[in-house]
Design a protein around this motif. Structure first.
Motif: not given
Length: 311
Positions: A112-124, A268-280
């Motif tokens: 999830l954190a990687q997907g969120m990171a790539l989505s940060f291209l959107a503002p650019l 930050i929240w995506a990384a926390i969610t991914g780690y807690v919910a999916f062990g990523e």
């Protein structure tokens, strides 16, 4: 075309609230969006992304419908928005449908954190879309920021494909990048939509149009969700509505150039969610990549020579 849309049917606030209030609303909205992404990833693993997005959008429309109906009866005397505003709602809802399906199908295949990171291209990407639709010039800083962000994408791609090589990893990567392009389109539309429609109206029509546009295929494919899947879908719907209301309220009261950079806190929240919910775990490659992408976006948005605003 978007820039010339008349402000019909809704009067934006005539006063400016305290500057911090739209920022706080945006930050809280992004927390809800990030946790919702985790719930929807779980639902997509059970139902498939297409069906999960359909049910979530349907549930979101049902949740917000009573508020929209009350607002329509009290403030519009039962009248629907003018055609120009309805077209804007339909356009953003259809784009959101494609964005949601691509994103959630992508994060099924990558953290999830990687997907969120790539989505940060959107503002650019939104800078370039704004240049195409509004005729604004792309600055030299935007070009340099784009190159820096592309290096960040390459770092994350190398990290993802090295950890999970194969067609599934490539598919997830391509889907997330395609979703970022569609997300950029919604950013271009979001500021104008917030200026001509209330937060409740924005949330209702986005959910309704998204569900309607997916329904022909989703109803043919869908299976009735299990109680756990329903719980995830309904939780995702409620969090999605809250986030949409907060974001629409904020974008009606502050410039996009102030609010769009706050999107980066979602990592930050995506990384926390991914780690807690999916062990990523969050790898060093992902952190390095998101740092380069965010740095590129900030460089592109810096004041200096003229540059377009992502709205």
């Amino acid at each position: 075309m978007i820039a010339n849309l008349p402000a019909l049917g809704y009067a934006p606030p005539m006063h400016t609230p305290r500057p911090l209030l739209p920022i706080i609303a945006t930050l809280i909205g992004l927390v809800f969006f990030s946790v919702m992404d985790g719930a929807m990833k779980g639902a997509s693993l059970m139902l498939g992304a297409f069906v999960a997005v359909f049910w979530r959008s349907t549930a979101s429309a049902v949740v917000v419908a009573p508020f929209w109906l009350r607002e329509t009866l009290l403030h519009r005397k039962g009248r629907l928005p003018p055609p120009a505003i309805l077209r804007l709602h339909v356009l953003r809802g259809v784009v959101t449908a494609g964005m949601g399906v691509l994103f959630f199908d992508g994060v099924v295949r990558m953290p999830l954190a990687q997907g969120m990171a790539l989505s940060f291209l959107a503002p650019l990407i939104a800078l370039y879309l704004a240049a195409l639709t509004l005729g604004e010039r792309v600055s030299h800083r935007a070009v340099m920021g784009s190159l820096l962000a592309l290096v960040g994408v390459a770092v994350i791609a190398r990290d993802q494909l090295g950890a999970a090589p194969g067609p599934g990893a490539w598919r997830g990567l391509v889907e997330i990048l395609a979703s970022a392009v569609l997300y950029a389109t919604t950013l271009v539309l979001q500021r104008r939509q917030a200026q001509v429609a209330s937060p409740v109206e924005v949330a209702f029509y986005q959910s309704l149009v998204t569900a309607t546009s997916l329904s022909p295929i989703a109803l043919a494919w869908t299976t009735w969700p299990t109680p756990l899947a329903w719980g995830l879908v309904v939780a995702g719907a409620i969090m999605s509505v809250i986030a949409m209301l907060l974001m629409a309220w904020a974008y009606a009261r502050a410039q996009a150039q102030v609010l769009v950079p706050l999107e980066y806190t979602a990592f930050i929240w995506a990384a926390i969610t991914g780690y807690v919910a999916f062990g990523e775990p969050v790898t060093r490659g992902t952190v390095a990549g998101v740092t380069l992408i965010v740095a590129g976006c900030i460089l592109a948005a810096r004041r200096g020579d003229p540059h377009p605003e992502p709205m």
